[in-house]
Motif scaffolding. Structure first.
Motif, PDB file in Angstrom:
ATOM      1  N   ARG A  92      -7.409  -7.487  -2.328  1.00 42.92           N
ATOM      2  CA  ARG A  92      -7.196  -7.905  -3.730  1.00 42.92           C
ATOM      3  C   ARG A  92      -8.402  -8.701  -4.179  1.00 42.92           C
ATOM      4  O   ARG A  92      -8.666  -9.790  -3.654  1.00 42.92           O
ATOM      5  CB  ARG A  92      -5.927  -8.735  -3.866  1.00 42.92           C
TER       6      ARG A  92
ATOM      7  N   GLY B 181      -1.895  11.186  -8.674  1.00 45.32           N
ATOM      8  CA  GLY B 181      -1.320  11.003  -9.984  1.00 45.32           C
ATOM      9  C   GLY B 181      -1.055   9.521 -10.215  1.00 45.32           C
ATOM     10  O   GLY B 181      -1.226   8.697  -9.311  1.00 45.32           O
ATOM     11  N   THR B 182      -0.628   9.191 -11.424  1.00 47.75           N
ATOM     12  CA  THR B 182      -0.405   7.786 -11.757  1.00 47.75           C
ATOM     13  C   THR B 182       0.920   7.258 -11.228  1.00 47.75           C
ATOM     14  O   THR B 182       1.145   6.049 -11.253  1.00 47.75           O
ATOM     15  CB  THR B 182      -0.454   7.573 -13.275  1.00 47.75           C
TER      16      THR B 182
ATOM     17  N   PHE C  26      -9.799   7.208  -7.733  1.00 49.12           N
ATOM     18  CA  PHE C  26     -10.702   7.630  -6.669  1.00 49.12           C
ATOM     19  C   PHE C  26     -12.088   7.040  -6.885  1.00 49.12           C
ATOM     20  O   PHE C  26     -12.621   7.073  -7.998  1.00 49.12           O
ATOM     21  CB  PHE C  26     -10.786   9.158  -6.648  1.00 49.12           C
TER      22      PHE C  26
ATOM     23  N   TYR D 175     -10.301   3.757  -2.899  1.00 47.95           N
ATOM     24  CA  TYR D 175      -9.644   3.830  -4.196  1.00 47.95           C
ATOM     25  C   TYR D 175      -9.565   2.438  -4.790  1.00 47.95           C
ATOM     26  O   TYR D 175      -9.616   1.436  -4.082  1.00 47.95           O
ATOM     27  CB  TYR D 175      -8.207   4.379  -4.067  1.00 47.95           C
TER      28      TYR D 175
ATOM     29  N   SER E 271       0.828  -1.200   0.000  1.00 50.54           N
ATOM     30  CA  SER E 271       0.000   0.000   0.000  1.00 50.54           C
ATOM     31  C   SER E 271       0.861   1.248   0.000  1.00 50.54           C
ATOM     32  O   SER E 271       2.014   1.206   0.429  1.00 50.54           O
ATOM     33  CB  SER E 271      -0.882   0.015   1.254  1.00 50.54           C
TER      34      SER E 271
ATOM     35  N   GLN F   3      -7.050   0.199  -7.519  1.00 48.40           N
ATOM     36  CA  GLN F   3      -5.775   0.197  -8.232  1.00 48.40           C
ATOM     37  C   GLN F   3      -5.677  -1.086  -9.053  1.00 48.40           C
ATOM     38  O   GLN F   3      -5.533  -2.176  -8.491  1.00 48.40           O
ATOM     39  CB  GLN F   3      -4.589   0.313  -7.266  1.00 48.40           C
TER      40      GLN F   3
ATOM     41  N   LEU G 133      -8.328  -0.131  -2.125  1.00 47.58           N
ATOM     42  CA  LEU G 133      -7.618   0.471  -1.005  1.00 47.58           C
ATOM     43  C   LEU G 133      -8.518   1.459  -0.279  1.00 47.58           C
ATOM     44  O   LEU G 133      -9.247   2.233  -0.896  1.00 47.58           O
ATOM     45  CB  LEU G 133      -6.377   1.213  -1.512  1.00 47.58           C
TER      46      LEU G 133
ATOM     47  N   GLY H 264      -2.390   3.614 -11.566  1.00 50.15           N
ATOM     48  CA  GLY H 264      -2.452   4.509 -10.431  1.00 50.15           C
ATOM     49  C   GLY H 264      -3.688   4.272  -9.593  1.00 50.15           C
ATOM     50  O   GLY H 264      -4.442   3.326  -9.809  1.00 50.15           O
ATOM     51  N   LEU H 265      -3.888   5.123  -8.605  1.00 51.71           N
ATOM     52  CA  LEU H 265      -5.039   5.013  -7.708  1.00 51.71           C
ATOM     53  C   LEU H 265      -6.224   5.766  -8.304  1.00 51.71           C
ATOM     54  O   LEU H 265      -6.157   6.975  -8.523  1.00 51.71           O
ATOM     55  CB  LEU H 265      -4.706   5.599  -6.335  1.00 51.71           C
TER      56      LEU H 265
ATOM     57  N   PHE I 122      -3.242   4.610   4.629  1.00 50.54           N
ATOM     58  CA  PHE I 122      -3.878   3.515   3.901  1.00 50.54           C
ATOM     59  C   PHE I 122      -3.906   2.206   4.684  1.00 50.54           C
ATOM     60  O   PHE I 122      -3.003   1.921   5.486  1.00 50.54           O
ATOM     61  CB  PHE I 122      -3.138   3.263   2.579  1.00 50.54           C
ATOM     62  N   GLY I 123      -4.933   1.418   4.404  1.00 47.30           N
ATOM     63  CA  GLY I 123      -4.957   0.030   4.822  1.00 47.30           C
ATOM     64  C   GLY I 123      -4.137  -0.813   3.871  1.00 47.30           C
ATOM     65  O   GLY I 123      -3.557  -0.299   2.895  1.00 47.30           O
ATOM     66  N   GLN I 124      -4.117  -2.114   4.125  1.00 51.66           N
ATOM     67  CA  GLN I 124      -3.283  -3.014   3.326  1.00 51.66           C
ATOM     68  C   GLN I 124      -3.947  -3.403   2.012  1.00 51.66           C
ATOM     69  O   GLN I 124      -3.317  -4.000   1.142  1.00 51.66           O
ATOM     70  CB  GLN I 124      -2.917  -4.264   4.135  1.00 51.66           C
ATOM     71  N   GLY I 125      -5.233  -3.061   1.871  1.00 51.77           N
ATOM     72  CA  GLY I 125      -5.936  -3.335   0.626  1.00 51.77           C
ATOM     73  C   GLY I 125      -6.614  -4.691   0.593  1.00 51.77           C
ATOM     74  O   GLY I 125      -6.279  -5.608   1.351  1.00 51.77           O
TER      75      GLY I 125
ATOM     76  N   TYR J 110     -11.647   7.321   2.584  1.00 50.03           N
ATOM     77  CA  TYR J 110     -11.585   7.269   1.126  1.00 50.03           C
ATOM     78  C   TYR J 110     -11.515   5.823   0.667  1.00 50.03           C
ATOM     79  O   TYR J 110     -10.873   4.991   1.296  1.00 50.03           O
ATOM     80  CB  TYR J 110     -10.312   7.957   0.604  1.00 50.03           C
TER      81      TYR J 110
END
Lengths: 110, 113
Positions: B109, A101-102, B45, B35, A43, B37, B91, B42-43, B104-107, B33
């Motif tokens: 998958r 951004g990316t 939103f 997101y 992350s 990925q 995320l 990228g992230l 952030f958290g660990q996400g 938030y």
């Protein structure tokens, strides 16, 4: 035009050199700016934030903000192989939405 | 808690099924938030919650996506009738107020097969 733009890279620098990462944004009302580092499969982690024009230093990292030019940058001094990662620029706009951004992939060569 | 916690860490689901992803923010953080990925990207939103204000849903890609935040704390992102293009890491991040730093958290998958 993307809200937050970064060169995707890769940016390759030798160990010990200065890495310069750049970011531009479109929302003139933006007030808060952040740099995150993301290792592959992990992350994003916060490196620095900057709210005012000028430079902000934290150890080997310096964030630079120019609101008139809508430009924010991150300098990494004495780059190390462990700095190799994707660096994400994030901007919080007037609505408080945090847009990323990316990312720029940085490779520090030993 | 000490950090943002997301569950599950991994989720494999069949196309067409519904999934729920959970985010438990840092205690006291009022902003949350979501997101997405995709691999090598990228992230993106998705949605933003701030206190008791109406959420900013402007990033949700379709009406199959929804999110809620109960009691100003835990949030759930729901994806209905999952499609293969929904496969990504989701995320969650929280911040102490609308203008503070986000963590952030660990996400999660998500893989849709």
């Amino acid at each position: 035009q993307k809200e937050v733009e970064q060169n995707s890279g890769p940016l390759s620098v030798p160990e010990g050199a200065i890495a310069s990462l750049n970011c531009t944004y479109s929302d003139r009302g933006s007030q808060s700016f952040f740099w995150y580092r993301q290792y592959s499969g992990k992350s994003p982690e916060l490196i620095m934030f900057i709210y005012s024009n000028g430079d902000k230093e934290d150890g080997r990292f310096t964030a630079q903000l120019n609101k008139a030019s809508q430009y924010v940058s991150l300098l990494i001094r004495d780059s190390q192989p462990s700095d190799s990662a994707t660096y994400l620029c994030a901007v919080r706009g007037a609505t408080n939405k945090l847009i990323f951004g990316t990312g720029t992939l940085l490779a520090v060569q030993p | 808690g000490a950090g943002v916690s997301q569950s599950p860490s991994n989720k494999v689901t069949e196309k067409g099924k519904d999934v729920e992803l959970r985010c438990d923010p840092i205690s006291g953080h009022t902003a949350l938030y979501w997101y997405r990925q995709s691999l090598g990207q990228g992230l993106e939103f998705l949605i933003y919650f701030q206190g008791n204000s109406a959420p900013d849903k402007s990033g949700l890609p379709s009406d199959r996506f929804s999110a809620e935040r109960t009691g100003g704390s835990v949030s759930t992102l729901t994806i209905q009738r999952t499609q293969q293009e929904d496969s990504a890491v989701y995320l969650c991040a929280s911040s102490p107020w609308g203008e503070g730093e986000a963590f952030f958290g660990q996400g999660t998958r998500l893989t849709v097969v």
